[in-house]
Design an enzyme around this catalytic site. Structure first.
Site, PDB file in Angstrom:
ATOM      1  N   HIS A 182       5.855   6.137  -7.666  1.00 55.99           N
ATOM      2  CA  HIS A 182       5.478   7.378  -6.979  1.00 55.99           C
ATOM      3  C   HIS A 182       5.276   8.494  -8.005  1.00 55.99           C
ATOM      4  CE1 HIS A 182       7.962   5.657  -3.455  1.00 55.99           C
ATOM      5  NE2 HIS A 182       6.734   5.741  -2.990  1.00 55.99           N
ATOM      6  N   LYS A 208       9.448   1.517   9.742  1.00 48.16           N
ATOM      7  CA  LYS A 208      10.387   1.252   8.640  1.00 48.16           C
ATOM      8  C   LYS A 208      11.770   1.809   8.944  1.00 48.16           C
ATOM      9  CE  LYS A 208       7.328   1.151   4.568  1.00 48.16           C
ATOM     10  NZ  LYS A 208       6.945   1.853   3.339  1.00 48.16           N
ATOM     11  N   ARG A 224      -1.623  -0.301  -5.122  1.00 50.68           N
ATOM     12  CA  ARG A 224      -1.103  -1.282  -6.071  1.00 50.68           C
ATOM     13  C   ARG A 224      -1.917  -2.570  -5.997  1.00 50.68           C
ATOM     14  NH1 ARG A 224       4.740  -0.202  -3.682  1.00 50.68           N
ATOM     15  NH2 ARG A 224       3.274   0.094  -1.975  1.00 50.68           N
ATOM     16  N   SER A 268       9.645   0.714  -3.432  1.00 53.23           N
ATOM     17  CA  SER A 268      10.981   1.155  -3.052  1.00 53.23           C
ATOM     18  C   SER A 268      11.799  -0.048  -2.550  1.00 53.23           C
ATOM     19  CB  SER A 268      10.915   2.206  -1.943  1.00 53.23           C
ATOM     20  OG  SER A 268      10.200   3.335  -2.381  1.00 53.23           O
TER      21      SER A 268
HETATM   22  P1  ADP Z   1       4.666   4.499   3.140  1.00 47.94           P
HETATM   23  O1  ADP Z   1       5.798   4.108   4.052  1.00 47.94           O
HETATM   24  O2  ADP Z   1       3.818   5.605   3.734  1.00 47.94           O
HETATM   25  O3  ADP Z   1       3.847   3.353   2.631  1.00 47.94           O
HETATM   26  P2  ADP Z   1       5.813   4.673   0.460  1.00 47.94           P
HETATM   27  O4  ADP Z   1       6.854   5.625  -0.022  1.00 47.94           O
HETATM   28  O5  ADP Z   1       6.147   3.227   0.471  1.00 47.94           O
HETATM   29  O6  ADP Z   1       5.397   5.215   1.895  1.00 47.94           O
HETATM   30  O7  ADP Z   1       4.489   4.875  -0.398  1.00 47.94           O
HETATM   31  C1  ADP Z   1       3.821   6.097  -0.420  1.00 47.94           C
HETATM   32  C2  ADP Z   1       2.511   5.915  -1.173  1.00 47.94           C
HETATM   33  O8  ADP Z   1       2.769   5.661  -2.551  1.00 47.94           O
HETATM   34  C3  ADP Z   1       1.669   4.728  -0.679  1.00 47.94           C
HETATM   35  O9  ADP Z   1       0.307   5.083  -0.746  1.00 47.94           O
HETATM   36  C4  ADP Z   1       1.984   3.637  -1.681  1.00 47.94           C
HETATM   37  O10 ADP Z   1       0.924   2.702  -1.773  1.00 47.94           O
HETATM   38  C5  ADP Z   1       2.125   4.466  -2.943  1.00 47.94           C
HETATM   39  N1  ADP Z   1       2.951   3.781  -3.957  1.00 47.94           N
HETATM   40  C6  ADP Z   1       4.239   3.422  -3.871  1.00 47.94           C
HETATM   41  N2  ADP Z   1       4.646   2.794  -5.001  1.00 47.94           N
HETATM   42  C7  ADP Z   1       3.562   2.764  -5.832  1.00 47.94           C
HETATM   43  C8  ADP Z   1       3.305   2.233  -7.150  1.00 47.94           C
HETATM   44  N3  ADP Z   1       4.247   1.576  -7.827  1.00 47.94           N
HETATM   45  N4  ADP Z   1       2.071   2.373  -7.653  1.00 47.94           N
HETATM   46  C9  ADP Z   1       1.100   3.003  -6.949  1.00 47.94           C
HETATM   47  N5  ADP Z   1       1.268   3.525  -5.725  1.00 47.94           N
HETATM   48  C10 ADP Z   1       2.475   3.412  -5.160  1.00 47.94           C
END
Ligand code: ADP
Length: 165
Positions: free
Chosen positions: A18, A42, A92, A130
């Site tokens: 993030h 989630k 990703r 995460s």
């Molecule tokens: P959500 O529940 O909305 O998917 P997340 O916190 O899992 O929330 O992710 C928020 C955003 O950050 C999403 O667009 C996700 O693809 C992106 N993201 C999370 N981890 C990474 C990473 N390692 N590299 C690139 N983008 C990421």
């Protein structure tokens, strides 16, 4: 006119993946709001307040980044409310793409004025999620290279507390 973007997500917890997206986002936008919303599909490990606090500690280096909470509101409506014309999301893998693509289509349908911008993280962070970090921490693995120090500490405390409960 200043370019404002929102970066919505669950951030349960915030990871270096993030942060990599945030680091890239601040180069493109004058103001970046990290928006914490309830993802109905989630169950989270950290409460909203805990996640907000961890994000605040992790973003002290970025002047133009702020964290906000969205309660039961559409992402596009939230963007409109804070004057943002862009929704920033991270990509990703191909699996991310399918989900993100449909989400961006739906958002474009709801408000065509708001664009979704996708950024990819550095190769090093591409596999990071995460969920993976939580899984490692749950079994007492070392997550220090995946998350900021405040999150590593919070994960340790959380799982110690859970074991004692
Ligand atoms: P959500 O529940 O909305 O998917 P997340 O916190 O899992 O929330 O992710 C928020 C955003 O950050 C999403 O667009 C996700 O693809 C992106 N993201 C999370 N981890 C990474 C990473 N390692 N590299 C690139 N983008 C990421």
């Amino acid at each position: 006119m200043s370019k404002i973007a929102i970066y919505p997500g669950s951030f349960d917890p915030i990871t270096n993946g993030h942060l990599d997206i945030i680091k890239r986002g601040v180069k493109l936008f004058d103001k970046l709001y990290i928006v914490l919303g309830e993802n109905v599909s989630k169950t989270t490990l950290f409460t909203i307040d805990e996640r907000v606090n961890l994000i605040k500690q992790a973003i002290t280096d970025f002047d133009q980044v702020e964290v906000l909470v969205s309660n039961n509101q559409l992402t596009v409506d939230f963007a409109h409310e804070v004057g943002a014309s862009v929704i920033l999301r991270g990509l990703r893998t191909a699996t991310d793409f399918e989900y993100e693509f449909t989400l961006s289509m739906a958002n474009a349908k709801l408000n065509s004025e708001v664009e979704t911008v996708f950024l990819t993280a550095d190769n090093e962070q591409l596999y990071l999620s995460s969920s993976m970090v939580k899984e490692i921490a749950k079994f007492s693995g070392d997550v220090s290279s995946f998350v900021p120090p405040c999150v590593a500490t919070a994960l340790k405390t959380k799982f110690v507390d859970q074991k004692q409960a």
